[in-house]
Design a protein around this motif. Structure first.
Motif, PDB file in Angstrom:
ATOM      1  N   VAL A 113      53.860 -20.889  56.308  1.00  0.00           N
ATOM      2  CA  VAL A 113      53.065 -19.697  56.004  1.00  0.00           C
ATOM      3  C   VAL A 113      52.412 -19.922  54.649  1.00  0.00           C
ATOM      4  O   VAL A 113      53.115 -20.118  53.645  1.00  0.00           O
ATOM      5  N   SER A 114      51.076 -19.927  54.587  1.00  0.00           N
ATOM      6  CA  SER A 114      50.420 -20.074  53.293  1.00  0.00           C
ATOM      7  C   SER A 114      50.617 -18.796  52.486  1.00  0.00           C
ATOM      8  O   SER A 114      50.551 -17.687  53.012  1.00  0.00           O
ATOM      9  N   LEU A 115      50.860 -18.950  51.184  1.00  0.00           N
ATOM     10  CA  LEU A 115      51.138 -17.813  50.307  1.00  0.00           C
ATOM     11  C   LEU A 115      49.985 -17.486  49.370  1.00  0.00           C
ATOM     12  O   LEU A 115      49.964 -16.408  48.773  1.00  0.00           O
ATOM     13  N   THR A 116      49.049 -18.409  49.236  1.00  0.00           N
ATOM     14  CA  THR A 116      47.865 -18.191  48.396  1.00  0.00           C
ATOM     15  C   THR A 116      46.643 -18.779  49.091  1.00  0.00           C
ATOM     16  O   THR A 116      46.769 -19.709  49.901  1.00  0.00           O
ATOM     17  N   PRO A 117      45.447 -18.294  48.760  1.00  0.00           N
ATOM     18  CA  PRO A 117      44.235 -18.874  49.349  1.00  0.00           C
ATOM     19  C   PRO A 117      44.003 -20.306  48.890  1.00  0.00           C
ATOM     20  O   PRO A 117      43.244 -21.039  49.521  1.00  0.00           O
ATOM     21  N   GLN A 118      44.658 -20.703  47.806  1.00  0.00           N
ATOM     22  CA  GLN A 118      44.458 -22.041  47.252  1.00  0.00           C
ATOM     23  C   GLN A 118      45.371 -23.091  47.878  1.00  0.00           C
ATOM     24  O   GLN A 118      45.317 -24.267  47.498  1.00  0.00           O
ATOM     25  N   ALA A 119      46.207 -22.693  48.815  1.00  0.00           N
ATOM     26  CA  ALA A 119      47.130 -23.652  49.437  1.00  0.00           C
ATOM     27  C   ALA A 119      46.356 -24.817  50.054  1.00  0.00           C
ATOM     28  O   ALA A 119      45.314 -24.626  50.678  1.00  0.00           O
ATOM     29  N   SER A 120      46.876 -26.026  49.869  1.00  0.00           N
ATOM     30  CA  SER A 120      46.235 -27.222  50.406  1.00  0.00           C
ATOM     31  C   SER A 120      46.646 -27.443  51.848  1.00  0.00           C
ATOM     32  O   SER A 120      47.847 -27.495  52.161  1.00  0.00           O
ATOM     33  N   ALA A 121      45.665 -27.586  52.729  1.00  0.00           N
ATOM     34  CA  ALA A 121      45.963 -27.822  54.142  1.00  0.00           C
ATOM     35  C   ALA A 121      46.757 -29.107  54.332  1.00  0.00           C
ATOM     36  O   ALA A 121      47.752 -29.138  55.070  1.00  0.00           O
ATOM     37  N   ALA A 122      46.349 -30.171  53.674  1.00  0.00           N
ATOM     38  CA  ALA A 122      47.017 -31.462  53.847  1.00  0.00           C
ATOM     39  C   ALA A 122      48.450 -31.411  53.328  1.00  0.00           C
ATOM     40  O   ALA A 122      49.381 -31.913  53.983  1.00  0.00           O
ATOM     41  N   ASP A 123      48.663 -30.809  52.153  1.00  0.00           N
ATOM     42  CA  ASP A 123      50.002 -30.720  51.594  1.00  0.00           C
ATOM     43  C   ASP A 123      50.906 -29.862  52.473  1.00  0.00           C
ATOM     44  O   ASP A 123      52.076 -30.183  52.693  1.00  0.00           O
ATOM     45  N   LEU A 124      50.352 -28.768  52.990  1.00  0.00           N
ATOM     46  CA  LEU A 124      51.135 -27.863  53.835  1.00  0.00           C
ATOM     47  C   LEU A 124      51.572 -28.569  55.116  1.00  0.00           C
ATOM     48  O   LEU A 124      52.741 -28.514  55.504  1.00  0.00           O
ATOM     49  N   VAL A 125      50.648 -29.236  55.776  1.00  0.00           N
ATOM     50  CA  VAL A 125      50.963 -29.905  57.039  1.00  0.00           C
ATOM     51  C   VAL A 125      51.934 -31.064  56.820  1.00  0.00           C
ATOM     52  O   VAL A 125      52.766 -31.371  57.688  1.00  0.00           O
ATOM     53  N   GLY A 159      54.861 -27.256  69.854  1.00  0.00           N
ATOM     54  CA  GLY A 159      54.924 -25.865  69.430  1.00  0.00           C
ATOM     55  C   GLY A 159      54.766 -25.640  67.947  1.00  0.00           C
ATOM     56  O   GLY A 159      54.858 -24.503  67.483  1.00  0.00           O
ATOM     57  N   CYS A 160      54.514 -26.677  67.181  1.00  0.00           N
ATOM     58  CA  CYS A 160      54.369 -26.547  65.736  1.00  0.00           C
ATOM     59  C   CYS A 160      53.175 -25.645  65.408  1.00  0.00           C
ATOM     60  O   CYS A 160      52.089 -25.821  65.946  1.00  0.00           O
ATOM     61  N   SER A 161      53.372 -24.681  64.501  1.00  0.00           N
ATOM     62  CA  SER A 161      52.288 -23.752  64.178  1.00  0.00           C
ATOM     63  C   SER A 161      52.281 -23.430  62.687  1.00  0.00           C
ATOM     64  O   SER A 161      53.275 -23.599  61.989  1.00  0.00           O
ATOM     65  N   VAL A 162      51.134 -22.933  62.233  1.00  0.00           N
ATOM     66  CA  VAL A 162      50.933 -22.576  60.824  1.00  0.00           C
ATOM     67  C   VAL A 162      50.292 -21.200  60.764  1.00  0.00           C
ATOM     68  O   VAL A 162      49.307 -20.937  61.459  1.00  0.00           O
ATOM     69  N   LYS A 163      50.850 -20.336  59.917  1.00  0.00           N
ATOM     70  CA  LYS A 163      50.224 -19.040  59.667  1.00  0.00           C
ATOM     71  C   LYS A 163      49.334 -19.177  58.431  1.00  0.00           C
ATOM     72  O   LYS A 163      49.828 -19.310  57.313  1.00  0.00           O
ATOM     73  N   ASP A 164      48.058 -19.179  58.677  1.00  0.00           N
ATOM     74  CA  ASP A 164      47.028 -19.283  57.642  1.00  0.00           C
ATOM     75  C   ASP A 164      46.765 -17.858  57.148  1.00  0.00           C
ATOM     76  O   ASP A 164      45.929 -17.148  57.689  1.00  0.00           O
ATOM     77  N   LEU A 196      42.008 -21.847  55.815  1.00  0.00           N
ATOM     78  CA  LEU A 196      42.334 -23.265  55.957  1.00  0.00           C
ATOM     79  C   LEU A 196      41.574 -23.874  57.129  1.00  0.00           C
ATOM     80  O   LEU A 196      41.393 -23.223  58.163  1.00  0.00           O
ATOM     81  N   ASP A 197      41.166 -25.106  56.984  1.00  0.00           N
ATOM     82  CA  ASP A 197      40.554 -25.844  58.090  1.00  0.00           C
ATOM     83  C   ASP A 197      41.580 -26.858  58.584  1.00  0.00           C
ATOM     84  O   ASP A 197      41.714 -27.945  58.041  1.00  0.00           O
ATOM     85  N   LEU A 198      42.304 -26.491  59.633  1.00  0.00           N
ATOM     86  CA  LEU A 198      43.363 -27.356  60.159  1.00  0.00           C
ATOM     87  C   LEU A 198      42.936 -28.130  61.396  1.00  0.00           C
ATOM     88  O   LEU A 198      43.706 -28.936  61.921  1.00  0.00           O
ATOM     89  N   GLU A 199      41.712 -27.906  61.856  1.00  0.00           N
ATOM     90  CA  GLU A 199      41.241 -28.616  63.050  1.00  0.00           C
ATOM     91  C   GLU A 199      41.246 -30.133  62.859  1.00  0.00           C
ATOM     92  O   GLU A 199      41.694 -30.866  63.763  1.00  0.00           O
ATOM     93  N   PRO A 200      40.808 -30.662  61.712  1.00  0.00           N
ATOM     94  CA  PRO A 200      40.850 -32.122  61.533  1.00  0.00           C
ATOM     95  C   PRO A 200      42.267 -32.692  61.514  1.00  0.00           C
ATOM     96  O   PRO A 200      42.450 -33.898  61.691  1.00  0.00           O
ATOM     97  N   LEU A 201      43.266 -31.825  61.347  1.00  0.00           N
ATOM     98  CA  LEU A 201      44.659 -32.265  61.297  1.00  0.00           C
ATOM     99  C   LEU A 201      45.362 -32.063  62.634  1.00  0.00           C
ATOM    100  O   LEU A 201      46.583 -32.152  62.719  1.00  0.00           O
ATOM    101  N   GLY A 202      44.582 -31.776  63.678  1.00  0.00           N
ATOM    102  CA  GLY A 202      45.148 -31.691  65.027  1.00  0.00           C
ATOM    103  C   GLY A 202      45.548 -30.304  65.481  1.00  0.00           C
ATOM    104  O   GLY A 202      46.279 -30.172  66.463  1.00  0.00           O
TER     105      GLY A 202
END
Length: 237
Positions: free
Chosen positions: A52-64, A73-78, A83-89
């Motif tokens: 779950v991202s906690l700030t708008p500044q969270a890094s997509a790559a670091d989070l994933v 079933g892996c999921s992320v609450k943006d 966040l642009d997570l499409e390039p990360l699958g």
């Protein structure tokens, strides 16, 4: 987003992340609140995000990088829908709005007749509650006894001894979060029964959560205000 709205969204986000963390810990999974996000290195229980991202500044790559994308079933609450997570699958699973309701606001209408709301007081009622929440399907033990008491309460509405509606209320530092609202009637009457019970248990605290579609419309009619978007991503690559 102005400063007041930003503070409300962050309170709702933190509340939701703390609830996700509590569910994971009840299943023996140790989540971690790190820089910009909460995450679990092991796959979380069904329907609960791995991060779950906690700030708008969270890094997509670091989070994933913190989560197990190899397990189905892996999921992320943006939480800020930024966040642009499409390039990360990942693909968008759904979008919703964080909602906020001030403390002390009167409800509109009334709860369904012959329905009594109150908190669950024993672990033996959890399977019945989960079955009612899951449209009558048998409980699979998603909600563990460790979640009863403390900062979380399972609210149940009973009619003739049977659970016909319910919700989960989780308290954090400055708000009460409502999730998993369900009913066999209409959602407005469920809110009308749930909200006074929340006010009785935690007087003076505003209520937050997130909803979409017709459920969002019902919440707005019961005094909630949409305060910001969120997006949930599902790993599909």
């Amino acid at each position: 987003m102005d400063d007041e709205n930003s503070a409300l969204v962050r309170a709702a986000v933190r509340n939701n992340a703390e609830w996700c963390d509590a569910v994971c810990r009840a299943h023996g999974l140790a989540g971690e609140f790190g820089a910009g996000a909460w995450s679990s290195t092991r796959r979380t229980p069904p329907l609960y995000p791995d991060a779950v991202s906690l700030t708008p500044q969270a890094s997509a790559a670091d989070l994933v990088a913190r989560i197990d994308t190899a397990s189905p079933g892996c999921s992320v609450k943006d939480s800020f829908a930024c966040l642009d997570l499409e390039p990360l699958g990942f693909e968008t699973l759904f979008e919703a709005q964080w909602i906020h309701r001030p403390a002390g606001k009167a409800v509109s209408g009334a709860s369904a007749r012959d329905v009594t709301w109150g908190p669950l007081t024993d672990a033996g009622s959890l399977p019945e509650w989960e079955s009612a929440w899951n449209d009558g399907d048998e409980s699979e033990g998603l909600f563990r006894p460790e979640l009863l008491g403390g900062d979380s309460t399972f609210l149940a509405a009973r009619s003739e001894g049977r659970i016909v509606a319910g919700a989960i209320a989780s308290r954090s530092a400055s708000v009460v979060g409502i999730s998993n609202l369900f009913t066999s009637a209409d959602e407005e009457s469920a809110w009308a029964g749930c909200l006074p019970e929340v006010a009785r248990l935690w007087p003076g605290l505003p209520v937050v959560g997130y909803e979409s579609g017709e459920s969002l419309d019902a919440a707005v009619r019961q005094g909630f205000t949409p305060i910001g978007p969120l997006r949930v991503w599902l790993h599909t690559a």
